[in-house]
Write a protein that holds these residues in place. Structure first.
Motif, short mmCIF file in Angstrom:
data_model
loop_
_atom_site.label_atom_id
_atom_site.label_comp_id
_atom_site.label_asym_id
_atom_site.label_seq_id
_atom_site.Cartn_x
_atom_site.Cartn_y
_atom_site.Cartn_z
N LEU A 13 0.81 -1.22 0.00
CA LEU A 13 0.00 0.00 0.00
C LEU A 13 0.85 1.27 0.00
O LEU A 13 0.66 2.15 -0.84
N PRO A 14 1.82 1.40 0.93
CA PRO A 14 2.66 2.62 0.86
C PRO A 14 3.50 2.71 -0.40
O PRO A 14 3.74 3.80 -0.93
N THR A 15 3.93 1.54 -0.92
CA THR A 15 4.69 1.54 -2.17
C THR A 15 3.85 2.03 -3.33
O THR A 15 4.31 2.81 -4.17
N LEU A 16 2.60 1.57 -3.36
CA LEU A 16 1.68 2.00 -4.42
C LEU A 16 1.44 3.51 -4.33
O LEU A 16 1.44 4.20 -5.35
N MET A 17 1.25 4.01 -3.12
CA MET A 17 1.05 5.45 -2.94
C MET A 17 2.26 6.23 -3.43
O MET A 17 2.11 7.25 -4.11
N LEU A 18 3.45 5.75 -3.11
CA LEU A 18 4.67 6.44 -3.53
C LEU A 18 4.82 6.40 -5.04
O LEU A 18 5.23 7.39 -5.67
N LEU A 19 4.50 5.26 -5.67
CA LEU A 19 4.61 5.14 -7.13
C LEU A 19 3.65 6.09 -7.83
O LEU A 19 4.01 6.75 -8.82
N ILE A 20 2.41 6.18 -7.32
CA ILE A 20 1.43 7.10 -7.91
C ILE A 20 1.92 8.54 -7.79
O ILE A 20 1.84 9.33 -8.73
N ALA A 21 2.46 8.86 -6.63
CA ALA A 21 2.97 10.21 -6.41
C ALA A 21 4.17 10.50 -7.32
O ALA A 21 4.31 11.61 -7.83
N ARG A 22 5.04 9.51 -7.52
CA ARG A 22 6.21 9.68 -8.39
C ARG A 22 5.77 9.96 -9.83
O ARG A 22 6.29 10.86 -10.48
N ARG A 38 7.27 15.06 -0.90
CA ARG A 38 6.77 16.40 -0.58
C ARG A 38 5.28 16.53 -0.93
O ARG A 38 4.52 17.17 -0.21
N LYS A 39 4.88 15.90 -2.03
CA LYS A 39 3.48 15.92 -2.42
C LYS A 39 2.62 15.20 -1.39
O LYS A 39 1.54 15.68 -1.00
N ILE A 40 3.08 14.05 -0.94
CA ILE A 40 2.33 13.26 0.04
C ILE A 40 2.23 14.01 1.36
O ILE A 40 1.20 13.99 2.04
N GLY A 42 2.08 17.13 1.66
CA GLY A 42 1.29 18.34 1.49
C GLY A 42 2.02 19.57 2.01
O GLY A 42 3.23 19.74 1.79
N SER A 43 1.29 20.40 2.72
CA SER A 43 1.89 21.64 3.23
C SER A 43 2.85 21.39 4.39
O SER A 43 3.55 22.30 4.83
N PHE A 44 2.90 20.13 4.88
CA PHE A 44 3.77 19.82 6.01
C PHE A 44 5.18 19.40 5.59
O PHE A 44 6.06 19.26 6.42
N GLY A 45 5.39 19.12 4.30
CA GLY A 45 6.74 18.85 3.82
C GLY A 45 7.10 17.37 3.66
O GLY A 45 6.29 16.47 3.89
N MET A 46 8.35 17.16 3.25
CA MET A 46 8.83 15.83 2.86
C MET A 46 8.87 14.85 4.04
O MET A 46 8.51 13.68 3.91
N LEU A 47 9.35 15.31 5.19
CA LEU A 47 9.46 14.41 6.35
C LEU A 47 8.10 13.89 6.79
O LEU A 47 7.96 12.71 7.14
N ILE A 139 -5.85 10.49 5.55
CA ILE A 139 -4.57 10.60 4.84
C ILE A 139 -4.76 10.85 3.34
O ILE A 139 -4.05 11.66 2.74
N THR A 140 -5.74 10.16 2.73
CA THR A 140 -5.86 10.21 1.26
C THR A 140 -6.11 11.61 0.73
O THR A 140 -5.77 11.92 -0.41
N GLY A 141 -6.71 12.49 1.56
CA GLY A 141 -6.96 13.85 1.10
C GLY A 141 -5.70 14.58 0.71
O GLY A 141 -5.73 15.48 -0.15
N TYR A 142 -4.56 14.21 1.31
CA TYR A 142 -3.29 14.87 0.97
C TYR A 142 -2.78 14.42 -0.40
O TYR A 142 -1.81 14.98 -0.91
N LEU A 143 -3.44 13.41 -0.98
CA LEU A 143 -3.06 12.95 -2.32
C LEU A 143 -4.06 13.43 -3.36
O LEU A 143 -4.16 12.88 -4.45
N GLY A 144 -4.83 14.46 -3.00
CA GLY A 144 -5.91 14.93 -3.86
C GLY A 144 -5.49 15.39 -5.23
O GLY A 144 -6.29 15.36 -6.17
#
Length: 429
Positions: A13-22, A38-40, A42-47, A139-144
């Motif tokens: 699941l996290p791998t899939l999220m990262l791939l979509i974001a990439r 950074r996209k995941i 959102g406004s809170f940053g990469m970490l 969480i998913t809202g940050y991938l909007g």
């Protein structure tokens, strides 16, 4: 075998999220990974993006236990109705699964009363499932930016917070389930972080300045609403300097024409029989025009003379992002509004039904690009839609202002038959 399946779910699941974001970043190599994080985040940053992925893996791991174990237990319970439990126990011993799962399956097979699951066990499972769903939606809202349905999930921060509170209390009482207590606490903190800032700090202008404030009323009247007199009555009661309306049908346009007795200046846009916009003003309107920020719904523009200054006003009503094409068009409109606002030299007010909340990444990009701020800041989230379903209330009607404009007050008006509540704001230059 069950261990492998759990690991696949946990990492998948996290791998899939990262791939979509990439893929969405359009970049390659390490740059794509950092941009995706950074996209995941959102406004809170990469970490925080990395933390979100870790948390998703953590939740997925516990969800995998729930799914894998429950399915196997149910499978063998069904077989027990037709086969001897002793034979099934011997079969379980030969399965390539962990000893913990073997013990669980044997217990289910050898206890005839196991099918009558205790009420406590059922309640526990439902609360676990509720915690998982609430965490994923939070969480998913940050991938909007990557998906229509992810973006739709970003709008219900208040609902996720309210749902998280009883879940947290339940697991606080069930002390043996500390891990779920942490999950529910994470959801509460995450959603509080998005809601609380709208109530703080206090507004910059604490008191009114008589004769110097500008009152504007906004209402999405709803095309099939027939309570015309209530809208007119609201306008007369609130006595705004400017009243703006969207979703104005041709019938509504005729009914609102009576406001010309109060407002000598007006500007109208009728795009179709069902949809239009209208501005009524006690102050002179200049340079009225129609702005097209996308192929679909257009926006009304006007310059307003106020205390010797010119204030630019844009009345917007982007499309409803239910279908993919409308989603794309609405996002294009929001981006266009932000870009245009950045070029306006006068103090600027952008008002309307934006069909998005403050938590959408597209909204955040728009206000950042246009150097705008929401008049709600310091006054709360003020949900406006839908009036027919109060538990689902979200704030999609907005007053956005440039830095030269102060907000004395903003509030919702009474229900006038529309699915939106009106918004009334008092501004000062």
């Amino acid at each position: 075998m069950d261990s492998i399946i759990r690991n696949i779910i946990t990492l998948g699941l996290p791998t899939l999220m990262l791939l979509i974001a990439r893929v969405a970043t359009g970049k390659t190599g390490d740059a794509a990974t950092w941009s995706a994080l950074r996209k995941i985040g959102g406004s809170f940053g990469m970490l925080i993006g990395l933390g979100v992925l870790v948390f998703v893996g953590f939740v997925a791991n516990y969800f995998s236990y729930f799914v894998v174990d429950s399915l196997l237990v149910r499978f063998y319970q069904k077989r027990r109705e037709l086969e001897q439990p002793e034979e099934l126990v011997r079969e379980v011993d030969k399965l390539p699964i962990t000893n913990d799962l073997k013990i669980k399956l044997k217990w289910a097979l050898l206890h005839s009363n196991n099918q009558i699951i205790s009420l406590k066990h059922v309640i526990l499972k439902w609360f676990m499932l509720a915690a998982i769903v609430n965490a994923l939606l939070s969480i998913t809202g940050y991938l909007g930016e990557f998906n229509l349905f992810f973006e739709l999930s970003s709008h219900f921060k208040l609902q996720y917070l309210l749902a998280g509170l009883p879940i947290f209390i339940f697991f606080a009482l069930v002390r043996s389930k500390k891990i779920w207590l942490l999950v529910s606490a994470f959801c509460i903190i995450l959603n509080l972080a998005e809601i609380v800032p709208w109530y703080f700090p206090a507004p910059a202008f604490a008191g009114e300045t008589p004769g110097q404030n500008l009152r504007i009323l906004h209402s999405n009247v709803l095309t099939n609403n027939r309570r015309y007199s209530e809208v007119i009555s609201l306008v007369k009661t609130e006595q705004p300097d400017i009243a703006v309306f969207v979703e104005v049908s041709t019938v509504w346009a005729k009914e609102l024409a009576v406001l010309s007795e109060i407002f000598p200046y007006s500007s109208n846009l009728q795009e179709s029989e069902r949809f239009g916009s209208a501005i009524y003003s006690k102050l002179p309107l200049e340079n009225t025009s129609v702005k097209a920020f996308s192929k679909q719904r257009k926006s009304l523009f006007a310059d307003v003379k106020f205390q010797g200054k010119i204030i630019s006003l844009i009345l917007v009503h982007p499309t409803v992002p239910i279908k993919q094409q409308n989603f794309i068009d609405r996002n294009k409109q929001l981006a266009g509004i932000g870009e245009y606002a950045a070029q306006v030299k006068n103090p600027l007010i952008v008002v309307g039904d934006f069909n998005t909340t403050m938590w959408s990444p597209f909204y955040k990009n728009m206000v950042k690009t246009g150097n705008l701020r929401n008049a709600r800041s310091g006054f709360g989230i003020l949900p406006t839609w839908p009036t027919f379903m109060p538990l689902a209330y979200i704030p999609i009607d907005h007053f956005l202002v440039s830095k030269e404009i102060g907000v004395l007050k903003i509030r919702t008006g009474r229900n006038v038959g529309s699915d939106h509540l009106p918004l009334i704001t008092d501004l000062v230059i």
